[in-house]
Design a protein around this motif. Structure first.
Motif, PDB file in Angstrom:
ATOM      1  N   TYR A 174       0.822  -0.820  -0.099  1.00  0.00           N
ATOM      2  CA  TYR A 174       0.049  -0.052   0.231  1.00  0.00           C
ATOM      3  C   TYR A 174       0.433   1.027  -0.235  1.00  0.00           C
ATOM      4  N   LYS A 192     -10.813  -1.256  -0.648  1.00  0.00           N
ATOM      5  CA  LYS A 192     -11.060  -1.116   1.366  1.00  0.00           C
ATOM      6  C   LYS A 192      -9.606  -0.012   2.250  1.00  0.00           C
ATOM      7  N   THR A 193      -8.759  -1.857   2.185  1.00  0.00           N
ATOM      8  CA  THR A 193      -7.676  -1.121   2.455  1.00  0.00           C
ATOM      9  C   THR A 193      -7.133   0.483   1.798  1.00  0.00           C
TER      10      THR A 193
HETATM   11  N1  LIG Z   1      -7.814   2.323  -6.110  1.00  0.00           N
HETATM   12  C1  LIG Z   1      -6.352   1.439  -6.812  1.00  0.00           C
HETATM   13  N2  LIG Z   1      -5.513   1.713  -7.619  1.00  0.00           N
HETATM   14  C2  LIG Z   1      -4.061   0.461  -7.880  1.00  0.00           C
HETATM   15  N3  LIG Z   1      -4.503  -0.515  -6.542  1.00  0.00           N
HETATM   16  C3  LIG Z   1      -5.875  -0.993  -5.893  1.00  0.00           C
HETATM   17  C4  LIG Z   1      -6.423   0.542  -6.298  1.00  0.00           C
HETATM   18  N4  LIG Z   1      -7.489  -0.153  -4.907  1.00  0.00           N
HETATM   19  C5  LIG Z   1      -6.870  -1.181  -4.398  1.00  0.00           C
HETATM   20  N5  LIG Z   1      -5.809  -1.811  -5.875  1.00  0.00           N
HETATM   21  C6  LIG Z   1      -5.299  -2.752  -5.347  1.00  0.00           C
HETATM   22  O1  LIG Z   1      -6.119  -4.068  -5.373  1.00  0.00           O
HETATM   23  C7  LIG Z   1      -5.753  -5.000  -4.335  1.00  0.00           C
HETATM   24  C8  LIG Z   1      -6.973  -5.393  -3.815  1.00  0.00           C
HETATM   25  O2  LIG Z   1      -7.353  -3.658  -2.768  1.00  0.00           O
HETATM   26  P1  LIG Z   1      -7.582  -3.902  -1.279  1.00  0.00           P
HETATM   27  O3  LIG Z   1      -7.869  -2.648  -0.609  1.00  0.00           O
HETATM   28  O4  LIG Z   1      -6.328  -5.116  -0.531  1.00  0.00           O
HETATM   29  O5  LIG Z   1      -8.574  -4.849  -0.974  1.00  0.00           O
HETATM   30  P2  LIG Z   1      -9.590  -5.105   0.427  1.00  0.00           P
HETATM   31  O6  LIG Z   1      -9.154  -4.555   1.376  1.00  0.00           O
HETATM   32  O7  LIG Z   1     -11.692  -4.245   0.077  1.00  0.00           O
HETATM   33  O8  LIG Z   1      -9.633  -6.327   0.294  1.00  0.00           O
HETATM   34  C9  LIG Z   1      -4.623  -4.972  -3.682  1.00  0.00           C
HETATM   35  O9  LIG Z   1      -3.471  -5.332  -4.089  1.00  0.00           O
HETATM   36  C10 LIG Z   1      -4.253  -3.623  -4.203  1.00  0.00           C
HETATM   37  O10 LIG Z   1      -3.422  -2.124  -3.985  1.00  0.00           O
END
Ligand SMILES: Nc1ncnc2c1ncn2[C@@H]1O[C@H](COP(=O)(O)OP(=O)(O)O)[C@@H](O)[C@H]1O
Ligand SMILES: [Mg+2]
Length: 247
Positions: free
Chosen positions: A68, A105-106
């Motif tokens: 992240y 979300k994260t």
């Molecule tokens: N807006 C975004 N732009 C680029 N990559 C993203 C974005 N949102 C999420 N990702 C990527 O997608 C994947 C899933 O996102 P994550 O935030 O971990 O999902 P969640 O927490 O909802 O399970 C991760 O590898 C993250 O880095």
């Protein structure tokens, strides 16, 4: 001989002015020297804001896992929340980002904290932790004092990201520590970002049973009603970004 000019020599200035005036010339009095600092110089508020932002972003990077490190908030409600915290943390609400796995979300949560850091706040201190890891830290397996100390840290840190709320195995004990944490942060107006795979309150069937898993079933009514009071809810929709990436 004309009197030599020395700074502060008023008589000499007057004499010179008189001679120039006689010839129809006017000596412009030197004004005050422009010595206000530039935005790139110490003393200018912008210089100090940028300095605070650099320190805060370094702290953010230390507290943020590699996945992240490039996260930025893109959801409008998350962006608004980050701006509210940056402007006045004592009056900002908390944030509850919900949605199924992989909806980002994260990513939004770390992105929001990064925006707060980049604004150059007076005091930037954050902890980011998954709820399961938090319970691991707080289990009184070793010295009870260490667990209490950790809970105090989590209660008092100015900014907290509690990731994946409601996904760890629940018990009376998890409910108790979660309530203590949330209640403390609520009472002290400390902004928190929660993420969860579960909606706070699912639709109920005729018998009052939830039609799908929800936070009430995972954490209890007492915690969820606190959350409802203190957070802005941001439901994330869309596909699982992890699967899209892998394809
Ligand atoms: N807006 C975004 N732009 C680029 N990559 C993203 C974005 N949102 C999420 N990702 C990527 O997608 C994947 C899933 O996102 P994550 O935030 O971990 O999902 P969640 O927490 O909802 O399970 C991760 O590898 C993250 O880095
Ligand atoms: Mg996540």
């Amino acid at each position: 001989m004309p009197e030599p000019m020395r700074p502060g020599n008023a008589a000499a200035m007057a004499a010179l002015n008189a001679r120039l005036a006689a010839r129809g010339l006017d000596l412009v009095e030197p004004g005050p020297i422009e010595d206000e600092p530039m935005p790139t110089e110490p003393g200018h508020p912008e210089y100090h804001r940028q300095h605070r932002a650099e320190l805060a972003l370094a702290r953010w990077a230390t507290a943020t896992p590699p996945r992240y490190q490039h996260a930025d908030a893109t959801h409008p409600d998350v962006i608004t929340w980050a701006a509210d915290v940056a402007a006045d943390p004592g009056n900002a609400r908390s944030l509850l980002i919900t949605g199924t796995t992989g909806t980002g979300k994260t990513h939004q949560a770390y992105g929001a904290l990064r925006r707060i850091a980049a604004s150059g706040p007076q005091n930037f201190q954050m902890i980011a932790i998954t709820t399961a890891d938090m319970y691991g830290d707080l289990r009184p397996t070793g010295s009870a004092g260490a667990a209490e100390h950790r809970l105090r840290q989590l209660c008092e840190i100015p900014l907290l990201l509690l990731d994946d709320l409601g996904s760890a195995k629940a018990s009376e004990w998890t409910e108790e520590v979660t309530y203590r944490l949330i209640n403390h942060r609520y009472n002290h107006c400390l902004p928190t970002v929660f993420t969860s795979n579960l909606p706070p309150r699912a639709e109920r069937d005729d018998q009052g049973r939830p039609r799908e898993p929800d936070l009430i079933a995972a954490l209890g009514e007492r915690i969820v009603s606190r959350l409802a009071e203190m957070t802005t809810l941001v439901p994330m929709t869309g596909v699982d970004r992890r699967r899209t990436k892998a394809a």
